[in-house]
Every structure is written in structure tokens, then in C-alpha cells.
Enzyme design. Sequence first.
Site, PDB file in Angstrom:
ATOM      1  N   HIS A 266       0.855  -1.190   0.000  1.00 60.01           N
ATOM      2  CA  HIS A 266       0.000   0.000   0.000  1.00 60.01           C
ATOM      3  C   HIS A 266       0.887   1.236   0.000  1.00 60.01           C
ATOM      4  O   HIS A 266       1.922   1.249   0.653  1.00 60.01           O
ATOM      5  CB  HIS A 266      -0.903  -0.003   1.236  1.00 60.01           C
ATOM      6  CG  HIS A 266      -2.096   0.877   1.093  1.00 60.01           C
ATOM      7  ND1 HIS A 266      -2.025   2.219   1.275  1.00 60.01           N
ATOM      8  CD2 HIS A 266      -3.376   0.590   0.741  1.00 60.01           C
ATOM      9  CE1 HIS A 266      -3.224   2.741   1.053  1.00 60.01           C
ATOM     10  NE2 HIS A 266      -4.061   1.773   0.715  1.00 60.01           N
ATOM     11  N   ASP A 322      -7.698  -5.606   0.674  1.00 54.44           N
ATOM     12  CA  ASP A 322      -8.230  -6.556  -0.306  1.00 54.44           C
ATOM     13  C   ASP A 322      -7.784  -7.990  -0.069  1.00 54.44           C
ATOM     14  O   ASP A 322      -8.293  -8.911  -0.706  1.00 54.44           O
ATOM     15  CB  ASP A 322      -7.818  -6.126  -1.725  1.00 54.44           C
ATOM     16  CG  ASP A 322      -8.505  -4.837  -2.109  1.00 54.44           C
ATOM     17  OD1 ASP A 322      -9.718  -4.745  -1.893  1.00 54.44           O
ATOM     18  OD2 ASP A 322      -7.821  -3.922  -2.594  1.00 54.44           O
TER      19      ASP A 322
HETATM   20  N1  COA Z   1       3.946  -7.422  -4.466  1.00 58.26           N
HETATM   21  C1  COA Z   1       5.294  -7.391  -4.625  1.00 58.26           C
HETATM   22  N2  COA Z   1       6.034  -6.284  -4.421  1.00 58.26           N
HETATM   23  C2  COA Z   1       5.388  -5.186  -4.035  1.00 58.26           C
HETATM   24  C3  COA Z   1       3.993  -5.152  -3.844  1.00 58.26           C
HETATM   25  C4  COA Z   1       3.277  -6.343  -4.083  1.00 58.26           C
HETATM   26  N3  COA Z   1       1.946  -6.390  -3.929  1.00 58.26           N
HETATM   27  N4  COA Z   1       3.617  -3.921  -3.487  1.00 58.26           N
HETATM   28  C5  COA Z   1       4.743  -3.184  -3.428  1.00 58.26           C
HETATM   29  N5  COA Z   1       5.820  -3.947  -3.756  1.00 58.26           N
HETATM   30  C6  COA Z   1       7.210  -3.505  -3.823  1.00 58.26           C
HETATM   31  C7  COA Z   1       7.434  -2.724  -5.118  1.00 58.26           C
HETATM   32  O1  COA Z   1       7.838  -3.575  -6.160  1.00 58.26           O
HETATM   33  C8  COA Z   1       8.507  -1.762  -4.701  1.00 58.26           C
HETATM   34  O2  COA Z   1       9.744  -2.455  -4.743  1.00 58.26           O
HETATM   35  P1  COA Z   1      11.096  -1.699  -5.227  1.00 58.26           P
HETATM   36  O3  COA Z   1      11.296  -0.584  -4.245  1.00 58.26           O
HETATM   37  O4  COA Z   1      12.143  -2.746  -5.171  1.00 58.26           O
HETATM   38  O5  COA Z   1      10.813  -1.202  -6.611  1.00 58.26           O
HETATM   39  C9  COA Z   1       8.208  -1.469  -3.245  1.00 58.26           C
HETATM   40  O6  COA Z   1       7.448  -2.577  -2.766  1.00 58.26           O
HETATM   41  C10 COA Z   1       7.397  -0.201  -3.041  1.00 58.26           C
HETATM   42  O7  COA Z   1       6.183  -0.312  -3.759  1.00 58.26           O
HETATM   43  P2  COA Z   1       5.632   0.743  -4.813  1.00 58.26           P
HETATM   44  O8  COA Z   1       5.453   0.079  -6.145  1.00 58.26           O
HETATM   45  O9  COA Z   1       6.436   1.985  -4.760  1.00 58.26           O
HETATM   46  O10 COA Z   1       4.223   1.026  -4.201  1.00 58.26           O
HETATM   47  P3  COA Z   1       3.104   1.978  -4.808  1.00 58.26           P
HETATM   48  O11 COA Z   1       2.724   2.863  -3.708  1.00 58.26           O
HETATM   49  O12 COA Z   1       3.509   2.614  -6.087  1.00 58.26           O
HETATM   50  O13 COA Z   1       1.933   0.947  -5.155  1.00 58.26           O
HETATM   51  C11 COA Z   1       0.202  -0.587  -4.806  1.00 58.26           C
HETATM   52  C12 COA Z   1       0.995   0.571  -4.225  1.00 58.26           C
HETATM   53  C13 COA Z   1      -0.990  -0.861  -3.899  1.00 58.26           C
HETATM   54  C14 COA Z   1      -0.320  -0.207  -6.211  1.00 58.26           C
HETATM   55  C15 COA Z   1       1.127  -1.839  -4.873  1.00 58.26           C
HETATM   56  O14 COA Z   1       1.504  -2.199  -3.568  1.00 58.26           O
HETATM   57  C16 COA Z   1       0.446  -2.988  -5.569  1.00 58.26           C
HETATM   58  O15 COA Z   1       0.480  -3.086  -6.797  1.00 58.26           O
HETATM   59  N6  COA Z   1      -0.180  -3.933  -4.800  1.00 58.26           N
HETATM   60  C17 COA Z   1      -0.913  -5.031  -5.394  1.00 58.26           C
HETATM   61  C18 COA Z   1      -2.296  -4.580  -5.846  1.00 58.26           C
HETATM   62  C19 COA Z   1      -3.223  -4.374  -4.689  1.00 58.26           C
HETATM   63  O16 COA Z   1      -3.341  -5.210  -3.808  1.00 58.26           O
HETATM   64  N7  COA Z   1      -3.928  -3.239  -4.712  1.00 58.26           N
HETATM   65  C20 COA Z   1      -4.896  -2.886  -3.690  1.00 58.26           C
HETATM   66  C21 COA Z   1      -4.446  -1.702  -2.913  1.00 58.26           C
HETATM   67  S1  COA Z   1      -5.533  -1.389  -1.541  1.00 58.26           S
END
Ligand code: COA
Length: 385
Positions: A266, A322
Amino acid sequence: MSEYLPGLAGVPATKSNISDIDGEKGILTYRGYSIEELAKNSTFEETALLLLDGELPTAAALSDFDEQLRENRRVKFHIRGMMKNLPDSGHPMEMLQTAISSIGMYHPGNECLTGSDTCTDLNYVHNMTVTILAHMGTLVAMWEHIRNGYDPLPPRTDLSYAENMLFMFTGKEPDPLLAEILDVCLILHAEHTTNASTFSVLVNASTLASPYSVIAAAIGALSGPLHGGANQRVLEMLEKIGSPDKAETYVDKRLANKEVIWGMGHREYKTKDPRAKILQKLVTRLIAARGGDANPMLEIATRVEQVVEDRLAEKGVYPNVDFYSGILYQEMGIPADQFTAIFAVSRAAGWLAHWREQLGDNRIFRPTQVYTGESLRGYTKIDER
Ligand code: COA
């Protein structure tokens, strides 16, 4: 500010006093009240009014609001007809977006939003809010009957919001425990600061678009798998994993391929989402109430959570809202593609609170950009290219 920050991470898009997140400690509050306290003591109707008006309502105010919601549940005959003509295979979120837009054609009332910079008529805002919120639950529940080839059941005014949704969904008297659990789910999903769908509310509200357009835009944003659509993906993922002993290999393979684990991570939380903790307990409670037969999805999910914590805790990636909601809804007998639509029903309360807040202090959103294209150049005729 000229620095470009992808995803506007850390950039305040608005000032708001509706909800707040402490992402380090895992605390979520609506109008200052913790989500745990609201889940324990409140109802969806009361929480919605708290979000909208800013204070816990008096018994009389809550009773009025509840009555208004009950009286506005009925969906017009022409909209029911339109829904019957939609393809059965259509996703509930697309149905909901379509139906909410169509309600705007039958209950227009956007007189407050034309020819002025903003709208301060709180009666107008309240009436629009009631119309939309009351219809959201009915539309989602009706769709279950319609897409299965039946006439939808008329909504009942003797039932609470959650009870009526269950009744219209199943056609049976609502089970008290399921109604209580659904009510808590509606509270937990009702609001969550300025996320993608709420940001779309602000942008659309700022143009003085009708509240139906505002909510339709938000439904579209919520439908994506990186936002509300993740709960359906979680269940698909757990089904694909198949058994707890395969969770580790699955997670490692996805991480090696730079793929996300659905329901994890998140932007705001660097610890386990407080809503995920409550939902996880609800799943356990429901299973126990049903005689304790293990839910295979829960066992796989528990193992996925352990593996992800082991691999990604240093990045602050833990279960979000979720991760357990899909398992809970499945245990309640709700089809997977309806999960996000139920999320939208509840989130409409928060969206409408933000709509009201934006109208109260409006300036149209018009961000800038970092232009990365060609500089000014002459036009080349087609035979010279
Ligand atoms: N699975 C694997 N790695 C994850 C992850 C996940 N669900 N969520 C974050 N990470 C990792 C990223 O790859 C990133 O790694 P890096 O620093 O080596 O590149 C790090 O954690 C930071 O994440 P980031 O992509 O900057 O987070 P964000 O704030 O841009 O994205 C979400 C947030 C929610 C979009 C992301 O966590 C995600 O795609 N989650 C899965 C979808 C989901 O469950 N969405 C519902 C949200 S309530």
C-alpha cells in the site's frame, strides 16, 4: 513546484478533514474515530452520516437519514429495463458505472451546479447524496438476479442497508450474522483518504460535473486491479496456488518475474492494514460459527502472508484491505466478481463526503506537466515524409 513525482507520491492534492491514515502505526480514522471503534460500535448508516456531516449524529438525525435511505432504494422501471438489456457476462463494476450514470438522467437535479463557481446549498448536496447512496446497494444486489435471468426483488424498507442488500442478493430473509458482517465490511470500506478513486472524485467535482458523473468516474477508477479490483485478483491467485505448500514457490516465482502479489502493499501503510486485521478476524469468526470446517483459501492466504512478510517486510509490504475481503465474501456466498462492486457501494459514502468538501471550497483542478515531446517544428507535406 516543478519536480515531477510519478503517481504524485507524497504530493498533497487537497486539504481534507474526513479521514486520516498513520501508515507507520497502522491507524485509520474517520473524522477522528478509529476504524476499530467504528467497526465495533457503529452501523454503515451512522458511519456514512459521520463521514458526510463530520460528527456522530444524534438519534433523531440518524433516524431521519436512515428513513431517507430506505425510501430512496427503489430503482425506476426504465432503469431496471435498461439493466435487463445489458449483457449477463458484463462485469458488475461496468453495470454499476452505467446504471449510476443513467440514474442521473432520471433524477437530474444539477441546478446547483450550473452557472456558479461552486455550490453551497447543503440541502441539494444532501438530497443528491441520499439518492446516490440509497441506489448503489440496490443496483448491485439487483444485478445478481437480473444477470441470472430473474426479475430483481423490490427493495424492502423494513431492513437496514446491509440486510436489504443481502435480501435482494439471495432472495432469502437475511441471516443476522451475515448481515452484521456485511455491515462491518461496509464500514471498513467506506473511506480511505485521497486514493485514486477519491482523487478522481475531486477532479470531477471541481469541474462542477453532476454527482452522478463524479461517482461514475470514481467507480471506473476503483475497478482497476491496482485499486479495488485487487480483491477479485486475490481469490483468483489463491485458487491458482491451490494449496498452502505451493505458496512459497508461487510467491518467489512472481517476485523473480517482478510481478505483484495481489492484496499486498500500500502506498500509505508500511505495516499490516488495520482493515485487513479486522477482516481476517471476521473470516475466522464466520468459519467458527459454521462449525469450524477449514477454508482452504484462508489456509493458503495465511501461508502467502507469512512468505510475503519474510520476503518483503523490509519494503513495508503487508496485507492490505483486499487480501482477506475476497475470502470473507466467498465464505458469505457472494460471487467473486461482485466483491469490488460491494466495495464501491460502501465507498460511495466517502466519495460523496469528498464531493461535498470539494464543493465547499472549490477551484478547478488543472495540474501542469513536464513536456517531453518535440520542440516547435514545421509541417512536412505527406508526399515529403
Ligand atoms: N507485491 C510485490 N512487491 C510489491 C507489492 C506487491 N503487492 N507492493 C509493493 N511492492 C514492492 C514494489 O515492487 C517496490 O519495490 P522496489 O522498491 O524494489 O521497486 C516497493 O514494494 C514499493 O512499492 P511501490 O510500487 O512503490 O508502491 P506503490 O505505492 O507505487 O503501489 C500498490 C501501491 C498498492 C499499487 C502496490 O503495492 C500494488 O500493486 N499492490 C498489489 C495490488 C493491490 O493489492 N492493490 C490494492 C491496494 S488497496
